[in-house]
Design a protein around this motif. Sequence first.
Motif, PDB file in Angstrom:
ATOM      1  N   ARG A  95       0.841  -1.194   0.000  1.00 50.98           N
ATOM      2  CA  ARG A  95       0.000   0.000   0.000  1.00 50.98           C
ATOM      3  C   ARG A  95       0.880   1.250   0.000  1.00 50.98           C
ATOM      4  O   ARG A  95       1.871   1.334   0.727  1.00 50.98           O
ATOM      5  N   ILE A  96       0.499   2.211  -0.824  1.00 49.37           N
ATOM      6  CA  ILE A  96       1.208   3.492  -0.919  1.00 49.37           C
ATOM      7  C   ILE A  96       0.203   4.587  -0.597  1.00 49.37           C
ATOM      8  O   ILE A  96      -0.854   4.678  -1.225  1.00 49.37           O
ATOM      9  N   THR A  97       0.530   5.420   0.387  1.00 47.36           N
ATOM     10  CA  THR A  97      -0.350   6.517   0.771  1.00 47.36           C
ATOM     11  C   THR A  97       0.249   7.835   0.301  1.00 47.36           C
ATOM     12  O   THR A  97       1.398   8.159   0.624  1.00 47.36           O
ATOM     13  N   PHE A  98      -0.537   8.569  -0.474  1.00 47.86           N
ATOM     14  CA  PHE A  98      -0.131   9.875  -1.006  1.00 47.86           C
ATOM     15  C   PHE A  98      -0.844  10.968  -0.215  1.00 47.86           C
ATOM     16  O   PHE A  98      -2.076  11.034  -0.200  1.00 47.86           O
ATOM     17  N   GLU A  99      -0.088  11.836   0.422  1.00 48.11           N
ATOM     18  CA  GLU A  99      -0.667  12.962   1.159  1.00 48.11           C
ATOM     19  C   GLU A  99      -0.804  14.169   0.240  1.00 48.11           C
ATOM     20  O   GLU A  99       0.109  14.467  -0.537  1.00 48.11           O
ATOM     21  N   THR A 100      -1.934  14.863   0.317  1.00 45.26           N
ATOM     22  CA  THR A 100      -2.165  16.049  -0.512  1.00 45.26           C
ATOM     23  C   THR A 100      -2.503  17.245   0.358  1.00 45.26           C
ATOM     24  O   THR A 100      -2.848  17.094   1.537  1.00 45.26           O
ATOM     25  N   ASP A 101      -2.423  18.450  -0.219  1.00 43.14           N
ATOM     26  CA  ASP A 101      -2.753  19.641   0.566  1.00 43.14           C
ATOM     27  C   ASP A 101      -3.766  20.520  -0.159  1.00 43.14           C
ATOM     28  O   ASP A 101      -4.130  20.272  -1.308  1.00 43.14           O
ATOM     29  N   ASP A 102      -4.224  21.541   0.562  1.00 42.74           N
ATOM     30  CA  ASP A 102      -5.204  22.483   0.011  1.00 42.74           C
ATOM     31  C   ASP A 102      -4.748  23.919   0.207  1.00 42.74           C
ATOM     32  O   ASP A 102      -5.561  24.839   0.303  1.00 42.74           O
ATOM     33  N   ILE A 120      -1.606  25.070  -7.494  1.00 40.49           N
ATOM     34  CA  ILE A 120      -2.956  24.555  -7.667  1.00 40.49           C
ATOM     35  C   ILE A 120      -2.855  23.113  -8.156  1.00 40.49           C
ATOM     36  O   ILE A 120      -2.163  22.815  -9.123  1.00 40.49           O
ATOM     37  N   ASN A 121      -3.539  22.218  -7.457  1.00 38.35           N
ATOM     38  CA  ASN A 121      -3.516  20.790  -7.799  1.00 38.35           C
ATOM     39  C   ASN A 121      -2.108  20.199  -7.793  1.00 38.35           C
ATOM     40  O   ASN A 121      -1.685  19.560  -8.763  1.00 38.35           O
ATOM     41  N   GLY A 131     -13.596  21.097   3.520  1.00 43.45           N
ATOM     42  CA  GLY A 131     -13.152  21.276   2.153  1.00 43.45           C
ATOM     43  C   GLY A 131     -13.492  22.673   1.685  1.00 43.45           C
ATOM     44  O   GLY A 131     -13.800  23.561   2.489  1.00 43.45           O
ATOM     45  N   TRP A 132     -13.450  22.877   0.356  1.00 42.15           N
ATOM     46  CA  TRP A 132     -13.610  24.208  -0.200  1.00 42.15           C
ATOM     47  C   TRP A 132     -14.533  24.183  -1.414  1.00 42.15           C
ATOM     48  O   TRP A 132     -14.415  23.318  -2.277  1.00 42.15           O
ATOM     49  N   ILE A 180     -10.495  19.104  -1.145  1.00 42.45           N
ATOM     50  CA  ILE A 180     -10.142  18.801   0.241  1.00 42.45           C
ATOM     51  C   ILE A 180      -8.741  18.214   0.320  1.00 42.45           C
ATOM     52  O   ILE A 180      -8.281  17.537  -0.606  1.00 42.45           O
ATOM     53  N   ALA A 181      -8.066  18.506   1.412  1.00 44.27           N
ATOM     54  CA  ALA A 181      -6.781  17.877   1.685  1.00 44.27           C
ATOM     55  C   ALA A 181      -7.026  16.486   2.262  1.00 44.27           C
ATOM     56  O   ALA A 181      -8.082  16.199   2.819  1.00 44.27           O
ATOM     57  N   GLY A 182      -6.033  15.622   2.124  1.00 42.12           N
ATOM     58  CA  GLY A 182      -6.214  14.291   2.683  1.00 42.12           C
ATOM     59  C   GLY A 182      -5.113  13.348   2.267  1.00 42.12           C
ATOM     60  O   GLY A 182      -4.019  13.752   1.856  1.00 42.12           O
ATOM     61  N   ARG A 183      -5.446  12.055   2.373  1.00 44.89           N
ATOM     62  CA  ARG A 183      -4.491  11.001   2.027  1.00 44.89           C
ATOM     63  C   ARG A 183      -5.205   9.915   1.235  1.00 44.89           C
ATOM     64  O   ARG A 183      -6.256   9.421   1.669  1.00 44.89           O
TER      65      ARG A 183
END
Length: 309
Positions: free
Chosen positions: A33-40, A59-60, A90-91, A203-206
């Motif tokens: 499993r690979i978890t990618f963290e993202t931001d906003d 952006i993105n 979220g936004w 939304i930010a998340g993983r």
Amino acid sequence: MTTTHLITKDHAHAGYSADHEPVLTVEPGTGERITFETDDAAYAQMEEHRDLARVTATINPVTGPVHVEGAEPGDALAVTIHDIEMAEHGWSVYIPGAGALTRPMGEEWYVRRVPVRDGRVTLTDRFDCEVAPMIGCIGVAPARGEMSTVMPSYPTGGNMDLTDARPGSTVYLPVEVAGARLAIGDLHAVMARGESSFVAIEIAGRATVSVDLVKGMGLRAPRVDTGDELVCVGLGDPVQDSIDRAYEDLFAALTDEHGYSRHDAYTVMSAVAHTELGGPTGSVAPDPLHPFRAVGQVTLARIAKRYLS
């Protein structure tokens, strides 16, 4: 026990490119499993400034890339989405000039923080809806140049904004460079099909995925197996070209992979294969003077998997 790798949002880029050094190398088909963290961060700056010229955050942004051992041009990377964890809000954002509602929305910015709690998205004081998390940007590096994470969609993926890219689905991406170089970003708490506004409930998340490899699959555009449906992505300009390509790729899946004769595939598709417009990002790079105005189209052709057995 299944190994889980975490790639933090510190390893993010503003595009997809074979020149980006991989932050992780994995063997396909192991179940890791690979978890990618993202931001906003960009949306927080939009709330603060309401001026795109003052937004310094990407952006993105897409997190990665991941090098997949043995992936070669002509293969397909099979990315199975297992889970999406989300932040508590979220936004909803209107960027003047972006999306299909520019005429009624006009030139004034609009930004709303949208609470996301207990499996519900609070859209307004009166209405909420169930969360339906999905990945907006999922793709691999192109053979040449750099792919935008905003517009358009590409043969190797990118910002496709498909609601089908959700937990339980497997996204197939055509490989163009050795190692594929998978990167993921742009999560949504919920998004209407087609994304009228160009900005859904961002939304930010993983996002947690695993990868496998289909050697020599020879896809010309992404496809998605949702578990219930097979979905082929058609990219083209004008719109009719994207429709034709989506149908053609679904026809090829039936005849080349599932044993249909040409005539049987033709008849079955006329009865139970459906199309719809995909995300709002277009299939051709936009005019730099109108960077949020789509050119071309993403079309989806889908069929229930019960017709594939």
